[in-house]
Motif scaffolding. Structure first.
Motif, PDB file in Angstrom:
ATOM      1  N   THR A 156      85.805  66.239 183.845  1.00 41.30           N
ATOM      2  CA  THR A 156      86.609  67.415 184.167  1.00 41.30           C
ATOM      3  C   THR A 156      86.214  68.550 183.232  1.00 41.30           C
ATOM      4  OG1 THR A 156      88.240  66.489 182.695  1.00 41.30           O
ATOM      5  CG2 THR A 156      88.598  66.169 185.034  1.00 41.30           C
ATOM      6  N   GLU A 157      86.187  69.766 183.785  1.00 38.94           N
ATOM      7  CA  GLU A 157      85.867  70.906 182.924  1.00 38.94           C
ATOM      8  C   GLU A 157      86.620  70.643 181.640  1.00 38.94           C
ATOM      9  OE1 GLU A 157      88.573  72.252 185.345  1.00 38.94           O
ATOM     10  OE2 GLU A 157      87.354  71.022 186.675  1.00 38.94           O
ATOM     11  N   TYR A 158      85.877  70.186 180.666  1.00 40.23           N
ATOM     12  CA  TYR A 158      86.522  69.545 179.539  1.00 40.23           C
ATOM     13  C   TYR A 158      87.559  70.427 178.854  1.00 40.23           C
ATOM     14  CZ  TYR A 158      82.442  71.725 177.329  1.00 40.23           C
ATOM     15  OH  TYR A 158      81.463  72.593 176.949  1.00 40.23           O
ATOM     16  N   VAL A 159      88.676  69.827 178.591  1.00 42.59           N
ATOM     17  CA  VAL A 159      89.727  70.514 177.861  1.00 42.59           C
ATOM     18  C   VAL A 159      89.239  70.669 176.438  1.00 42.59           C
ATOM     19  CG1 VAL A 159      92.123  70.434 177.127  1.00 42.59           C
ATOM     20  CG2 VAL A 159      91.428  69.373 179.275  1.00 42.59           C
ATOM     21  N   SER A 160      88.844  71.868 176.076  1.00 42.69           N
ATOM     22  CA  SER A 160      88.475  72.062 174.693  1.00 42.69           C
ATOM     23  C   SER A 160      89.465  73.034 174.092  1.00 42.69           C
ATOM     24  CB  SER A 160      87.048  72.581 174.573  1.00 42.69           C
ATOM     25  OG  SER A 160      86.992  73.925 174.973  1.00 42.69           O
ATOM     26  N   LEU A 161      89.982  72.675 172.958  1.00 41.08           N
ATOM     27  CA  LEU A 161      90.923  73.545 172.280  1.00 41.08           C
ATOM     28  C   LEU A 161      90.147  74.453 171.335  1.00 41.08           C
ATOM     29  CD1 LEU A 161      93.750  70.994 171.427  1.00 41.08           C
ATOM     30  CD2 LEU A 161      93.608  72.557 173.358  1.00 41.08           C
ATOM     31  N   SER A 162      90.630  75.662 171.195  1.00 41.50           N
ATOM     32  CA  SER A 162      90.003  76.570 170.238  1.00 41.50           C
ATOM     33  C   SER A 162      90.350  76.089 168.832  1.00 41.50           C
ATOM     34  CB  SER A 162      90.502  77.991 170.450  1.00 41.50           C
ATOM     35  OG  SER A 162      91.794  78.126 169.935  1.00 41.50           O
ATOM     36  N   PRO A 163      89.575  76.527 167.832  1.00 44.45           N
ATOM     37  CA  PRO A 163      89.845  76.089 166.458  1.00 44.45           C
ATOM     38  C   PRO A 163      91.293  76.323 166.043  1.00 44.45           C
ATOM     39  CG  PRO A 163      87.768  77.251 166.540  1.00 44.45           C
ATOM     40  CD  PRO A 163      88.343  77.334 167.919  1.00 44.45           C
ATOM     41  N   ARG A 164      91.827  77.485 166.406  1.00 44.38           N
ATOM     42  CA  ARG A 164      93.197  77.798 166.011  1.00 44.38           C
ATOM     43  C   ARG A 164      94.204  76.923 166.732  1.00 44.38           C
ATOM     44  NH1 ARG A 164      93.571  79.550 161.150  1.00 44.38           N
ATOM     45  NH2 ARG A 164      93.873  81.789 160.935  1.00 44.38           N
ATOM     46  N   GLU A 165      93.931  76.651 167.996  1.00 52.28           N
ATOM     47  CA  GLU A 165      94.818  75.764 168.744  1.00 52.28           C
ATOM     48  C   GLU A 165      94.821  74.374 168.116  1.00 52.28           C
ATOM     49  OE1 GLU A 165      94.084  78.024 173.015  1.00 52.28           O
ATOM     50  OE2 GLU A 165      92.932  76.259 172.461  1.00 52.28           O
ATOM     51  N   THR A 166      93.642  73.926 167.744  1.00 51.37           N
ATOM     52  CA  THR A 166      93.539  72.630 167.086  1.00 51.37           C
ATOM     53  C   THR A 166      94.332  72.625 165.781  1.00 51.37           C
ATOM     54  OG1 THR A 166      91.309  72.493 167.971  1.00 51.37           O
ATOM     55  CG2 THR A 166      91.896  70.904 166.285  1.00 51.37           C
ATOM     56  N   ASP A 167      94.144  73.667 165.001  1.00 51.53           N
ATOM     57  CA  ASP A 167      94.895  73.786 163.746  1.00 51.53           C
ATOM     58  C   ASP A 167      96.391  73.671 164.006  1.00 51.53           C
ATOM     59  OD1 ASP A 167      92.630  74.180 162.249  1.00 51.53           O
ATOM     60  OD2 ASP A 167      92.730  76.364 162.325  1.00 51.53           O
ATOM     61  N   ALA A 168      96.835  74.453 164.976  1.00 49.36           N
ATOM     62  CA  ALA A 168      98.264  74.508 165.257  1.00 49.36           C
ATOM     63  C   ALA A 168      98.798  73.114 165.598  1.00 49.36           C
ATOM     64  CB  ALA A 168      98.532  75.474 166.413  1.00 49.36           C
ATOM     65  N   LEU A 169      98.153  72.445 166.538  1.00 49.32           N
ATOM     66  CA  LEU A 169      98.650  71.137 166.952  1.00 49.32           C
ATOM     67  C   LEU A 169      98.562  70.123 165.810  1.00 49.32           C
ATOM     68  CD1 LEU A 169      97.442  70.708 170.632  1.00 49.32           C
ATOM     69  CD2 LEU A 169      99.545  71.661 169.726  1.00 49.32           C
ATOM     70  N   ARG A 170      97.512  70.217 165.037  1.00 46.79           N
ATOM     71  CA  ARG A 170      97.369  69.260 163.945  1.00 46.79           C
ATOM     72  C   ARG A 170      98.512  69.404 162.943  1.00 46.79           C
ATOM     73  NH1 ARG A 170      92.764  70.829 161.980  1.00 46.79           N
ATOM     74  NH2 ARG A 170      93.701  71.851 160.170  1.00 46.79           N
ATOM     75  N   LEU A 171      98.825  70.647 162.599  1.00 50.27           N
ATOM     76  CA  LEU A 171      99.880  70.870 161.611  1.00 50.27           C
ATOM     77  C   LEU A 171     101.248  70.469 162.160  1.00 50.27           C
ATOM     78  CD1 LEU A 171      98.656  74.249 160.112  1.00 50.27           C
ATOM     79  CD2 LEU A 171      98.399  71.950 159.186  1.00 50.27           C
ATOM     80  N   LEU A 172     101.476  70.774 163.423  1.00 52.56           N
ATOM     81  CA  LEU A 172     102.748  70.380 164.024  1.00 52.56           C
ATOM     82  C   LEU A 172     102.846  68.857 164.080  1.00 52.56           C
ATOM     83  CD1 LEU A 172     102.945  73.018 166.865  1.00 52.56           C
ATOM     84  CD2 LEU A 172     104.282  72.951 164.762  1.00 52.56           C
ATOM     85  N   GLY A 173     101.721  68.227 164.415  1.00 47.22           N
ATOM     86  CA  GLY A 173     101.693  66.770 164.470  1.00 47.22           C
ATOM     87  C   GLY A 173     101.902  66.157 163.097  1.00 47.22           C
ATOM     88  N   ALA A 174     101.569  66.931 162.067  1.00 43.08           N
ATOM     89  CA  ALA A 174     101.731  66.432 160.701  1.00 43.08           C
ATOM     90  C   ALA A 174     103.142  66.664 160.186  1.00 43.08           C
ATOM     91  CB  ALA A 174     100.715  67.085 159.783  1.00 43.08           C
ATOM     92  N   GLY A 175     103.986  67.237 161.026  1.00 46.30           N
ATOM     93  CA  GLY A 175     105.389  67.323 160.655  1.00 46.30           C
ATOM     94  C   GLY A 175     105.893  68.708 160.295  1.00 46.30           C
ATOM     95  N   MET A 176     105.001  69.695 160.275  1.00 48.65           N
ATOM     96  CA  MET A 176     105.478  71.052 159.959  1.00 48.65           C
ATOM     97  C   MET A 176     106.206  71.652 161.156  1.00 48.65           C
ATOM     98  SD  MET A 176     102.323  72.822 157.942  1.00 48.65           S
ATOM     99  CE  MET A 176     101.408  71.981 156.651  1.00 48.65           C
TER     100      MET A 176
END
Lengths: 237, 237
Positions: free
Chosen positions: B170-190
């Motif tokens: 599938t037209e691969y779902v690629s997240l932009s660097p900032r989107e990745t940052d955002a999800l990572r930090l939220l996933g880390a509990g912030m």
DNA sequence: TGAACACTAGCCGTTTATGGCGAGGTCACC
DNA sequence: GGTGACCTCGCCATAAACGGCTAGTGTTCA
């Protein structure tokens, strides 16, 4: 040939350091008679690292220019399950084409194959061979070695897991069935109301599960709890 | 034996329906000379389903009583990378011991091995054999067939992916660097405020990233987005 | 050169989640 | 026969997330 492969897999298992593993990986060049062999690992917290036979110039250039951002091999890796020939990727776009030419210059070769490997905690590895030959030769090579490539990729990843102490089954925390249900449904996109409805319990009761799960997991909020539970293999969505 | 395995893998690839695949899986009983063969798949959104040779009684009982909640084979599956013998699991606790006895009654056998398989979109499969024999016999069996079990698991999963049209890139779902940052930090509990502070951007801007990531991932809310991103290997915490 | 996309930013109102208080039941295990 | 773990339910107030609106920059690409 079979016994050669079995012997190789045993050698992989007996490696005690990444240095030894690097030697073994490099030795695959002779087994397969290809230009280069690469094992690239991305484990969840640590730095990604690579065991590669590439020329230092190319490796440095790749690193410095952050070419993984445009490398089609890497970009499509997360979507793949089976080993894939680099020829099957899309090289039309300008950055990809430029990358291909640079890689040729760097001695990588015009052909390649990559085997994606996934581990329990979001670890991801890519085991790749690259070579210089015609499409037909490469296609023949691939169909001959496909199964062995899969096995080598698996064993390499396993060896790295052992070296990094990632193979220990830690009994982190255990969630109760209801707690698991709650986190799974929330991770699947439901809000508390829907999840409660789905489980046929009151929204308040659901909250109790979420909070006790949060407490057990040491999570700051629901999102954190779901992420931690996923990382520990307690739930899957 | 090798050619038999190769022939089998080809048969798997040629299956056009789950029914055919079920036949092929069942045929493995004769190849391996074991009590039962099971392929159990959990793909991210759809229903989990199993191709199994178990007696209907046992399968029904398992389903009805939700025994996967206490089945050590299933509970530890998500933490494993290599194929594991059921003997290596912890059967001390009472519910696990009762489960074991019930499984024996159900004709499963006293021995088993499971091969975990992970796909690109958080899919997870378990390919298992079960049998009745001594520990030594089973251990010998395993060391002899280990590689083949890995390959069969992989090919079965691949076949299911094809049948379910999950193998399309599938037209691969690629997240932009900032989107990745955002999800990572939220996933880390912030929470959003902290994450924005951490990234040195306004809270609103962070929201834009979260929402665009949510949109790309087809997620209903932040928790869902983080879970999906984790399942797809786009982030790790 | 216009379209598409990444990155940046603010405001307002509604919905949802969280934190804290309470209660009562079953079941297993020591 | 108590202790602890699990399952179930309600109310109130605050904190946070969400949806929708607008608007600018810069880059990349067809």
């Amino acid at each position: 040939m079979l016994s050669q492969m079995e012997a190789f897999l045993e050698r992989v298992e007996q490696c005690n350091t990444l240095g030894e593993l690097n030697q073994v990986v490099a030795g695959l060049r002779d087994v397969f008679q290809v230009n280069h062999v690469v094992y690239h690992s991305v484990n969840s917290d640590g730095e990604p690292y690579a065991l590669a036979t590439y020329d230092a110039d190319w490796a440095e250039h790749y690193e410095k220019e952050e070419l993984y951002r445009i490398d089609p091999v890497v970009l499509s890796a997360f979507q793949r399950f089976n080993p894939y020939s680099w020829k099957s990727l899309s090289w039309e776009k300008k950055p990809a084409r430029r990358f291909f030419l640079e890689a040729m210059d760097g001695g990588v070769g015009n052909q390649g194959v990559s085997v994606p490997i996934r581990g329990p905690h979001g670890e991801f590895s890519l085991f790749s061979l690259s070579h210089t030959c015609s499409d037909e030769e490469w296609s023949k090579f691939l169909s001959h070695w496909m199964s062995d490539l899969l096995l080598i990729g698996h064993y390499l990843h396993s060896a790295v897991r052992v070296l990094e102490n990632m193979d220990e089954i830690t009994e982190y925390v255990s969630l109760s069935p209801r707690e698991t249900d709650a986190l799974r449904l929330l991770g699947a996109g439901m809000n508390r109301g829907r999840a409660a409805e789905f489980l046929k319990i009151s929204e308040h009761t659901l909250r109790v599960y979420i909070e006790s799960a949060r407490f057990k997991l040491g999570a700051a909020n629901t999102t954190h709890a779901v992420a931690k539970a996923m990382a520990q293999g307690l739930i899957s969505i």
